[in-house]
Scaffold this motif. Structure first.
Motif, PDB file in Angstrom:
ATOM      1  N   LEU A 213       0.848  -1.196   0.000  1.00 20.51           N
ATOM      2  CA  LEU A 213       0.000   0.000   0.000  1.00 20.51           C
ATOM      3  C   LEU A 213       0.881   1.242   0.000  1.00 20.51           C
ATOM      4  O   LEU A 213       1.977   1.230   0.573  1.00 20.51           O
ATOM      5  N   SER A 214       0.375   2.290  -0.593  1.00 18.09           N
ATOM      6  CA  SER A 214       1.137   3.545  -0.578  1.00 18.09           C
ATOM      7  C   SER A 214       1.028   4.167   0.818  1.00 18.09           C
ATOM      8  O   SER A 214       0.158   3.782   1.611  1.00 18.09           O
ATOM      9  N   GLY A 215       1.901   5.126   1.091  1.00 20.22           N
ATOM     10  CA  GLY A 215       1.877   5.783   2.394  1.00 20.22           C
ATOM     11  C   GLY A 215       0.514   6.397   2.674  1.00 20.22           C
ATOM     12  O   GLY A 215      -0.028   6.273   3.772  1.00 20.22           O
ATOM     13  N   GLY A 216      -0.060   7.052   1.649  1.00 19.18           N
ATOM     14  CA  GLY A 216      -1.369   7.699   1.807  1.00 19.18           C
ATOM     15  C   GLY A 216      -2.456   6.673   2.077  1.00 19.18           C
ATOM     16  O   GLY A 216      -3.338   6.899   2.922  1.00 19.18           O
ATOM     17  N   GLU A 217      -2.380   5.535   1.355  1.00 16.73           N
ATOM     18  CA  GLU A 217      -3.394   4.485   1.562  1.00 16.73           C
ATOM     19  C   GLU A 217      -3.303   3.922   2.975  1.00 16.73           C
ATOM     20  O   GLU A 217      -4.311   3.716   3.650  1.00 16.73           O
ATOM     21  N   ARG A 218      -2.063   3.704   3.395  1.00 19.95           N
ATOM     22  CA  ARG A 218      -1.864   3.177   4.769  1.00 19.95           C
ATOM     23  C   ARG A 218      -2.454   4.146   5.794  1.00 19.95           C
ATOM     24  O   ARG A 218      -3.097   3.754   6.748  1.00 19.95           O
ATOM     25  N   GLN A 219      -2.216   5.436   5.554  1.00 17.75           N
ATOM     26  CA  GLN A 219      -2.692   6.438   6.491  1.00 17.75           C
ATOM     27  C   GLN A 219      -4.227   6.451   6.553  1.00 17.75           C
ATOM     28  O   GLN A 219      -4.821   6.542   7.627  1.00 17.75           O
TER      29      GLN A 219
END
Ligand SMILES: Nc1ncnc2c1ncn2[C@@H]1O[C@H](COP(=O)(O)OP(=O)(O)OP(=O)(O)O)[C@@H](O)[C@H]1O
Length: 574
Positions: free
Chosen positions: A462-468
């Motif tokens: 997952l991308s950082g934004g998705e994880r967030q």
């Protein structure tokens, strides 16, 4: 499980294995008695019938001995499994919670595995044979006092050997164990950062750094193994010599007419039985010491992380927070070190939104971790709805708090499991509702397997934004009354940031207490009050217009705060 319950299991098991061991050791007398009868009764009388019946009785007794030996081993296995099943979840919690007190590893789980393996081993059962050794020596006294004395001296010498072995080995054993644990922790840390290692050509350097500590561990362990092997060899050779001495001394006593020939062999076997457990103890010394150390560590870890007394369930909290004289020192702080949080006191009403801002290293994340109970205060108190954080039932207060850490870590499992905080009974509707509230529903559906997409242990899918966003959905799950978000916009683009602002304003409408740690003035300006934390202390705390206004004026004419002037004005107009 309560310690009393554990003690009952251990006491019961020791008694049962002790009874098996008593029967086993009594049956060990079959062979010497058989020899005695053969030499002193069968051979002089040439009675074939006596030989047949004696042999039959001996064979049946030895078969029973074999049966008891199997039962004892299986019982010990069962005890190991029982202990494991009773302690494993607590050991898991202690392993996971280890991070709160300092650098963590899965020590308690590893200690439990060591204890379990030991209980199922020969070294463990030989401990139960040990108390019978003096009885065999006493029996020898009735064969001939001189033989008894010889065996007794041999026994004491072997115990001395065991002591010397421990003396020569103990420290290197402990050191090797510490070095292996440190090596494992280093390998785990490198493994977590594998991407960076490969991307920046750090693999060779990392391998060498880890290899150095691992090589040292191997060197210390090899030294201790060598010492162990030397003592093991000496003990075995000594025991065989002693056996020979018993035969020789026996023959001499027979020649003197003080013993019969049958007694020589009987005495030799009995003395062998007396020395065998000590011999086994020396052979299995390493394993025994390791298991003892693991058991002590495990007990200490379980004690540290025990739930303590059962806590009464308080009425569901509304989200009022009172912090008084809060002090926090780093877990590994040296005496005289400065605290990270210094005597902080404040009050937040239920449903209020507070932004915590301040320079880097001010202690903002630490304060957030303290507020959600992820770190334990060194002094002072944190109260939720009037009750100290530590007096709440952990599960109850955990469900009432949503926390988004600065480095969002998702756990191995599906996205749905992550959002639902691994609640096996979680309602699908509530999972989706949390995701919708965090504006993460669309992002999750876009994953290749939607809510069932597995999040691996090491591969970042997952991308950082998705994880967030998924982390935010997890924080929203169960509609907690307090949300503590540590830089929730760190990885978000402008669209993500707009969604976050919308999600937070929805949360405020539901009267959720919001604490947002941020460097983003837009986010800070969206809160009711702003706290400025500097060097672990509150520098300012008040309505956002006052605090941010003061900050703006202080930063003029550099206009570094110009970015939030329009936001402030817009807020003041509404
Ligand atoms: N477990 C710990 N052990 C040792 N030092 C720690 C620990 N946790 C925090 N610190 C130290 O405490 C200080 C404050 O850290 P913290 O992460 O709370 O700051 P912050 O205000 O959130 O910073 P940033 O804005 O950069 O995230 C830092 O100097 C950090 O090194």
């Amino acid at each position: 499980m309560r310690p009393a319950g554990l003690r009952a299991i251990i006491t019961g098991s020791v008694i049962h294995i002790g009874v098996f061991s008593f029967a086993l050791n009594a049956l060990l007398l079959v062979t010497p008695l058989y020899m005695l009868q053969i030499y002193d009764r069968v051979i002089p009388s040439s009675s074939r019938e006596t030989l047949f019946y004696l042999s039959l009785i001996a064979i049946l007794s030895l078969a029973f001995l074999g049966f008891l030996d199997i039962i004892r081993a299986l019982y010990a296995e069962r005890v190991a499994a029982k202990l494991d099943s009773r302690l494993v979840s607590r050991a898991f919690v202690a392993s996971v919670a280890g991070r709160r007190g300092g650098p963590g590893d899965i020590g308690p789980l590893r200690d439990l595995a060591t204890v379990r393996t030991f209980i199922g081993s020969r070294s463990f059962s030989s401990l139960f044979d040990l108390p019978f050794a003096p009885l065999f020596v006493l029996l020898l006294y009735f064969v001939h006092p001189v033989l008894c004395l010889l065996t007794l001296c041999g026994m004491l010498l072997m115990i001395l050997l065991a002591g010397l072995n421990q003396l020569a080995n103990g420290r290197s054993e402990t050191r090797a164990a510490e070095l292996f644990v440190a090596g494992d922790a280093t390998a785990q840390a490198f493994s977590r950062n594998a991407d960076t290692l490969f991307a920046m050509g750090m693999v060779r350097g990392a391998t060498e750094a880890w290899g150095r500590s691992f090589a040292e561990a191997l060197r210390v362990q090899a030294r201790s193994l060598a010492v162990n092997a030397v003592f093991g060899g000496i003990a075995r050779a000594f025991r065989m010599m002693l056996q020979l001495a018993i035969l020789g001394l026996g023959a001499w006593l027979v020649l003197k007419g003080e013993m019969t020939a049958g007694m020589i062999f009987a005495a030799s076997i009995i003395s062998g039985r007396a020395l065998q457990p000590i011999d086994q103890l020396i052979g299995g010394w390493r394993q025994t010491v390791q298991a003892g150390r693991a058991w002590r560590h495990l007990q200490a870890a379980l004690q540290r992380h025990s739930g303590g007394v059962e806590k009464i369930r308080l009425p569901e909290p509304r989200g009022m927070i009172d912090v008084k004289n809060l002090v926090y020192f780093a877990p590994n702080a040296q005496p005289g070190a400065e605290p990270i949080i210094r005597q902080v006191s404040f009050h937040i009403d239920a449903g209020e939104a507070v932004a915590i801002i301040g320079p880097s290293r001010a202690g903002k994340s630490t304060l957030a971790r303290l507020l959600v109970g992820a770190a334990l205060p060194s002094g002072g108190s944190i109260r939720i709805d009037g009750a100290e954080l530590k007096s709440w039932d952990g599960e109850q207060i955990g469900r009432a708090i949503g926390y988004l850490a600065q480095d969002v870590e998702l756990m191995p499992g599906t996205i749905a499991a992550n959002v639902s905080r691994f609640d096996p009974q979680a309602d699908d509707g509530k999972i989706i509702e949390a995701a919708r509230r965090a504006k993460a529903h669309g992002i999750i559906l876009a994953q290749h397997n939607g809510y069932q997409t597995e999040i691996g242990t090491s591969v970042a899918t997952l991308s950082g934004g998705e994880r967030q966003r998924i982390g935010l959905a997890r924080a929203f799950f169960g509609d907690p009354c307090i949300l503590v978000l540590d830089e929730p916009n760190a990885h978000l683009d402008s669209e993500g940031e707009a969604a976050l602002l919308q999600a937070l304003s929805d949360a405020r409408r539901r009267k959720t207490t919001l604490i947002i740690i941020t460097h983003n003035m837009k986010l800070a300006a969206s809160c009711d009050r702003v706290m400025v934390l500097k060097n672990g202390a509150i520098e300012a705390f008040g309505p956002n217009a006052d605090v941010l206004g003061k900050l703006m004026r202080a930063s003029e004419p550099r206009h570094s705060a110009a970015s939030f002037v329009p936001v402030m004005r817009a807020r003041q107009r509404t």
